[in-house]
Write an enzyme that holds these catalytic residues in place. Structure first.
Site, PDB file in Angstrom:
ATOM      1  CE1 TYR A 129      30.945  18.153  34.351  1.00 10.43           C
ATOM      2  CE2 TYR A 129      30.647  16.382  32.773  1.00 10.43           C
ATOM      3  CZ  TYR A 129      31.296  17.534  33.191  1.00 10.43           C
ATOM      4  OH  TYR A 129      32.286  18.049  32.415  1.00 10.43           O
ATOM      5  CE1 TYR A 160      34.020  21.604  30.585  1.00  7.59           C
ATOM      6  CE2 TYR A 160      33.611  20.636  28.425  1.00  7.59           C
ATOM      7  CZ  TYR A 160      33.948  20.508  29.758  1.00  7.59           C
ATOM      8  OH  TYR A 160      34.220  19.258  30.266  1.00  7.59           O
ATOM      9  CG  ASP A 169      37.955  22.968  22.097  1.00  9.59           C
ATOM     10  OD1 ASP A 169      37.626  21.996  21.394  1.00  9.59           O
ATOM     11  OD2 ASP A 169      37.754  23.022  23.328  1.00  9.59           O
ATOM     12  CE  LYS A 218      32.224  17.014  23.052  1.00 15.07           C
ATOM     13  NZ  LYS A 218      31.601  16.264  24.102  1.00 15.07           N
TER      14      LYS A 218
HETATM   15  C1  LIG Z   1      34.536  22.410  23.000  1.00 12.55           C
HETATM   16  C2  LIG Z   1      34.922  21.257  23.862  1.00 12.55           C
HETATM   17  N1  LIG Z   1      36.214  21.026  24.121  1.00 12.55           N
HETATM   18  C3  LIG Z   1      36.615  19.985  24.861  1.00 12.55           C
HETATM   19  C4  LIG Z   1      35.703  19.110  25.416  1.00 12.55           C
HETATM   20  C5  LIG Z   1      36.172  17.961  26.257  1.00 12.55           C
HETATM   21  O1  LIG Z   1      36.000  16.764  25.576  1.00 12.55           O
HETATM   22  P1  LIG Z   1      35.980  15.372  26.379  1.00 12.55           P
HETATM   23  O2  LIG Z   1      34.682  15.356  27.120  1.00 12.55           O
HETATM   24  O3  LIG Z   1      36.057  14.338  25.314  1.00 12.55           O
HETATM   25  O4  LIG Z   1      37.151  15.363  27.281  1.00 12.55           O
HETATM   26  C6  LIG Z   1      34.346  19.309  25.176  1.00 12.55           C
HETATM   27  C7  LIG Z   1      33.345  18.404  25.761  1.00 12.55           C
HETATM   28  O5  LIG Z   1      32.177  18.650  25.768  1.00 12.55           O
HETATM   29  C8  LIG Z   1      33.935  20.415  24.384  1.00 12.55           C
HETATM   30  O6  LIG Z   1      32.650  20.660  24.140  1.00 12.55           O
END
Ligand SMILES: Cc1ncc(COP(=O)(O)O)c(C=O)c1O
Length: 446
Positions: A19, A147, A253, A282
């Site tokens: 980014y 996202y 998610d 995470k």
């Molecule tokens: C809700 C959500 N899903 C998926 C992701 C993607 O995770 P990664 O950065 O480990 O690929 C993120 C990353 O910030 C997220 O906040």
């Protein structure tokens, strides 16, 4: 004799950051050590990690018990192929995840990170309908401001933004429904008098696309990268109800929200729902190592059991179920069991409410949102119209916080604070003071 180059100069020569416009970027922070809630720079500064190192860290940096688990595991088995082998940390972690997840989620598919956890969920949902001998379902319904990651599938289900624009040609079409963004209600209603009417848009999507919908995909209770949008739990309950009513799968998610971030172990618990598929990453490893997990219900799992080989889920990664990552994840779950971790998030939530709510009086503050260990302040140029999002202020604000020893990365016009849960009350007070002072200065036009 010339001085050897420091980390920043060497980085500038060879490294490409995420980014980041590499031509115009500011120098990256050279971090040489982490301990508890603090990061230490090469030039001797101490910074409070106010974003949990991209939302991953929960127990603090260099936690002795997590360090121990990692070094114990590395002496035994660092990695092994997971297609034809298994190992203790992966099996134990699957057992313990199933025990703490909303009931009904029974089988764990490992991958590498949040995007792959979502990618796996999308592919599972796509194949599920074929495996149960239904006509193929190709439509995914996802939300505005969502996202879900940066791989092509995860990016497709994410809402369109400056980050996805260059890849429009690659993104598969997704039907989008309203998110319950109460401050900017898509229907112009007020939360205290509405009946979560924004759910109507999801219902309309399900109604229109009927049997073609493979799954509805959401970030339950907290849409992170879209602006730290906190939901009423009624919306989440409504999504589950509509998925049941229209007979489609619900993918939650919980890459950001999992493991206590919203005050419950999983955000789905706020509305007592069990998704059909849940995505984790995470904080799964407490921010130590990359690991993803996509956990499914028995019904989804069983659809892939067959003597017909084409019903197999053909997906995997070299580092699937990495034993080191699984071992740290297990040690993190131990800390949850032993350490009253969620109580700490509860204290943090109270402090965030107390500390951030008074900022509503500032003319630049449009909204304050708090859930669990996340506090967000949405800035506006005009409080009446809620317009002029002040997006360009983010990087300048980040610099102002940094000067005070606080590492934050505002999302456009949304300043948020999401520290590791181990932060003390005094440290929280200090960080909230810095946020208040910087925003007050901004309010005074300084
Ligand atoms: C809700 C959500 N899903 C998926 C992701 C993607 O995770 P990664 O950065 O480990 O690929 C993120 C990353 O910030 C997220 O906040």
């Amino acid at each position: 004799m010339t001085e050897p180059d420091g980390l920043v100069e060497r980085d500038r020569r060879r490294v490409w950051h995420p980014y980041t416009q590499m031509l115009t970027r500011a120098a990256p922070l050279p971090i040489v050590k982490g301990e508890g809630v603090y990061l230490y720079t090469e030039d001797g500064r101490r910074l409070l990690d106010g974003i949990s190192s991209w939302w991953v860290n929960i127990h603090g940096h260099a936690h002795p018990k997590l360090n121990q688990a990692l070094s114990d595991q590395v002496r035994v088995l660092e990695h092994v192929v997971f297609a034809s082998c298994t190992h203790v940390p992966a099996v134990e972690l699957a057992e313990r995840l199933v025990a703490v997840l909303p009931s009904g989620l029974t089988h764990v598919f490992y991958s590498d990170n949040g995007s792959t956890a979502v990618e796996v969920a999308v592919k599972l949902a796509c194949q599920y309908w074929q495996n149960i001998n239904q006509p193929p379902r190709r439509i995914f319904v996802a939300l505005h401001h969502g996202y879900h990651g940066d791989t092509v599938g995860a990016m497709s289900v994410s809402d369109e933004s400056i980050f996805t624009r260059a890849f429009s040609l690659l993104r598969f079409p997704v039907v989008r429904a309203h998110a319950p963004y109460c401050y900017r209600c898509p229907l112009g209603l007020q939360r205290d008098t509405c009946s979560v009417d924004c759910l109507g848009s999801l219902e309309a999507a399900l109604n229109t696309h009927g049997d073609a919908v493979a799954a509805v995909l959401i970030e339950p209770m907290l849409q992170g990268a879209g602006g730290m949008i906190v939901w009423p739990s009624e919306y989440l309950a409504g999504v589950r109800r509509l998925c049941d009513q229209y007979g489609t799968l619900l993918i939650a998610d919980e890459v950001l929200t999992g493991f206590g971030r919203t005050g419950r172990m999983f955000a789905s618990e706020h509305a007592r729902v069990t998704p059909d598929i849940i995505c984790l990453s995470k904080a799964l490893t407490a921010g130590y190592l990359p690991l993803g997990a996509t956990v499914v219900t028995e019904r989804v799992y069983e659809a892939f059991l067959s003597h017909d080989r084409t019903k197999t889920f053909f997906h995997g990664h070299s580092f699937t179920a990495n034993p080191l990552a699984c071992a740290v994840a297990l040690a993190s779950l131990d800390l949850f069991e032993q350490g009253r971790v969620l109580d700490r998030v509860c204290v943090l939530e109270r402090k965030l409410r107390e500390g951030l709510s008074p900022l509503r009086k500032l003319s630049v503050v449009g909204d304050v949102r708090v859930i669990g260990g996340v506090g967000a302040v949405e800035l506006v140029a005009d409080k009446q119209t809620r317009g002029g999002y002040l997006d360009e202020r983010g990087p300048r604000l980040a610099d102002a916080f940094l000067e005070r020893g606080l590492l934050l990365r505002p999302l456009g016009n949304v300043v948020y604070f999401m520290p590791p849960y181990v932060i003390t009350e005094e440290e929280t007070d200090w960080a909230l003071e810095q946020i208040a002072e910087v925003l007050e200065e901004m309010d005074r036009g300084q």
